[in-house]
Design an enzyme around this catalytic site. Structure first.
Site, PDB file in Angstrom:
ATOM      1  N   LEU A  96       0.685  -1.141  -0.114  1.00  0.00           N
ATOM      2  CA  LEU A  96       0.544   0.099  -0.040  1.00  0.00           C
ATOM      3  C   LEU A  96       0.792   1.373   0.083  1.00  0.00           C
ATOM      4  O   LEU A  96       2.061   1.907   1.324  1.00  0.00           O
ATOM      5  CB  LEU A  96      -1.168  -0.076   1.353  1.00  0.00           C
ATOM      6  CG  LEU A  96      -2.003   1.010   0.914  1.00  0.00           C
ATOM      7  CD1 LEU A  96      -2.859   1.208  -0.126  1.00  0.00           C
ATOM      8  CD2 LEU A  96      -2.001   1.388   2.722  1.00  0.00           C
ATOM      9  N   HIS A  97       0.625   2.395  -1.019  1.00  0.00           N
ATOM     10  CA  HIS A  97       1.392   2.915  -0.488  1.00  0.00           C
ATOM     11  C   HIS A  97       0.533   4.562  -2.040  1.00  0.00           C
ATOM     12  O   HIS A  97      -0.404   4.017  -3.053  1.00  0.00           O
ATOM     13  CB  HIS A  97       3.101   2.745  -1.393  1.00  0.00           C
ATOM     14  CG  HIS A  97       2.749   2.188  -2.851  1.00  0.00           C
ATOM     15  ND1 HIS A  97       2.543   1.162  -3.161  1.00  0.00           N
ATOM     16  CD2 HIS A  97       3.128   2.709  -3.972  1.00  0.00           C
ATOM     17  CE1 HIS A  97       2.553   1.103  -4.500  1.00  0.00           C
ATOM     18  NE2 HIS A  97       3.095   1.675  -5.201  1.00  0.00           N
ATOM     19  N   TYR A  98       0.870   5.692  -1.473  1.00  0.00           N
ATOM     20  CA  TYR A  98       0.632   6.950  -2.527  1.00  0.00           C
ATOM     21  C   TYR A  98       1.337   7.015  -2.876  1.00  0.00           C
ATOM     22  O   TYR A  98       2.771   7.590  -2.209  1.00  0.00           O
ATOM     23  CB  TYR A  98      -0.389   7.827  -1.730  1.00  0.00           C
ATOM     24  CG  TYR A  98      -2.269   6.724  -1.444  1.00  0.00           C
ATOM     25  CD1 TYR A  98      -3.051   7.412  -1.848  1.00  0.00           C
ATOM     26  CD2 TYR A  98      -1.638   5.804  -0.892  1.00  0.00           C
ATOM     27  CE1 TYR A  98      -4.189   6.605  -1.501  1.00  0.00           C
ATOM     28  CE2 TYR A  98      -3.132   5.819   0.335  1.00  0.00           C
ATOM     29  CZ  TYR A  98      -4.055   5.988  -0.505  1.00  0.00           C
ATOM     30  OH  TYR A  98      -5.547   5.456  -0.469  1.00  0.00           O
TER      31      TYR A  98
END
Length: 319
Positions: free
Chosen positions: A181-183
């Site tokens: 999970l990453h932005y």
């Protein structure tokens, strides 16, 4: 290094006219200074060198940039086979990065949980300040946007007073290259049409972007200005897309309120969150790139999927 914040640090209105790419709030200074320090230490795969930038002629003012190092020197993307592919501890993930890649930990002052949110470098940067926001990094979550992570991303946007700062999310099968999970966060010092373009109401808090080649869905910070309300609304849509195996992209930016009649205003008085339901796309060579080609690619990527899910999304928000 830790960066702690609370809701009194949120900035709800800013102006494009009095900012440059290297300016802003305490958060902006923290991000920019730690990012530049990492650059000086040689932590990145290459020194950011955008060889050429241009705004494509036409009504959409698309920005194109030539960055050959990104194509030649970035880590090979992970093989993605499913929108809900499980997290794999044996493949590359962000628990395996070197400590020198961590810019700072991010924490709400009122948060009593043990969540450790991190901001790290993107070692193959696309733009100035290109970083990765990692919600609950050590929890090893797959690349599926959660309501909690969406709220964190919106809060990060509110901590920045620089309208050049943007956040993005790519789902699996939607150009995500790591299943953790990453932005993406970065500064793009161009005025983008998406900051002010007119949208049409669909139902509830959901609006649609129709006068644009990539048709999609859009939300804005509600009247109560609560990030959790906006995150809940966006998650309702992205969760629907995941459950129906529809790849998607999210783009978070400062912008004008949907009701504003001043479409050329430099005042950014809301947060806009765009969600595009999509399929795989093709690419074009930089020097020959035209607005017509970009329009064709965006339409091909989004239009069919948008049409397939719009009625269902309308029903989703009608209650």
């Amino acid at each position: 290094m830790k960066y702690e914040y609370c809701k009194t640090d949120f900035i709800y209105e800013t102006s494009r006219s009095d900012s440059s790419v290297q300016s802003g709030s305490v958060f902006d200074s923290t991000l920019q200074n730690t990012w530049k320090a990492a650059l000086e230490r040689g932590v990145f795969r290459y020194v950011l060198n955008i060889q050429h930038s241009k705004i494509l002629e036409g009504k959409f003012s698309f920005v194109a940039q030539l960055n050959t190092d990104r194509a030649l020197k970035r880590r090979a993307p992970e093989e993605i086979t499913s929108l809900t592919q499980p997290f794999d501890h044996d493949r590359f993930n962000f628990t395996k990065i070197d400590e020198t890649e961590i810019l700072f930990e991010l924490r709400r002052k009122c948060d009593t949980t043990t969540n450790r949110h991190c901001v790290i470098i993107n070692e193959s940067p696309l733009e100035f300040g290109h970083c990765l926001l990692l919600p609950s990094r050590l929890n090893c979550l797959p690349q599926i946007a959660t309501q909690h992570s969406l709220q964190l991303a919106i809060e990060v946007m509110l901590l920045s007073s620089n309208p050049a700062f943007r956040l993005g999310f790519n789902s699996l099968c939607g150009y995500a290259s790591v299943n953790h999970l990453h932005y993406h966060g970065y500064y793009l010092n161009y005025s983008m049409l998406l900051e002010r373009i007119s949208v049409q109401h669909l139902s509830g808090p959901c609006f649609i972007l129709v006068n644009y080649p990539a048709k999609g869905f859009v939300f804005q910070l509600p009247s109560d200005k609560r990030p959790e309300t906006l995150a809940r609304d966006v998650f309702k849509l992205t969760n629907f897309l995941v459950c129906n195996n529809v790849a998607h992209n999210i783009y978070i930016t400062r912008g004008t309120h949907f009701s504003s009649s001043h479409t050329n205003s430099k005042i950014c008085n809301t947060i806009r969150v765009y969600v595009w339901a999509r399929k795989s796309s093709s690419e074009a060579a930089y020097w020959s790139l035209t607005e017509e080609q970009v329009v064709e690619m965006l339409s091909d990527v989004c239009e069919g999927t948008f049409g397939q899910v719009t009625d269902s999304v309308k029903e989703l928000f009608e209650d």
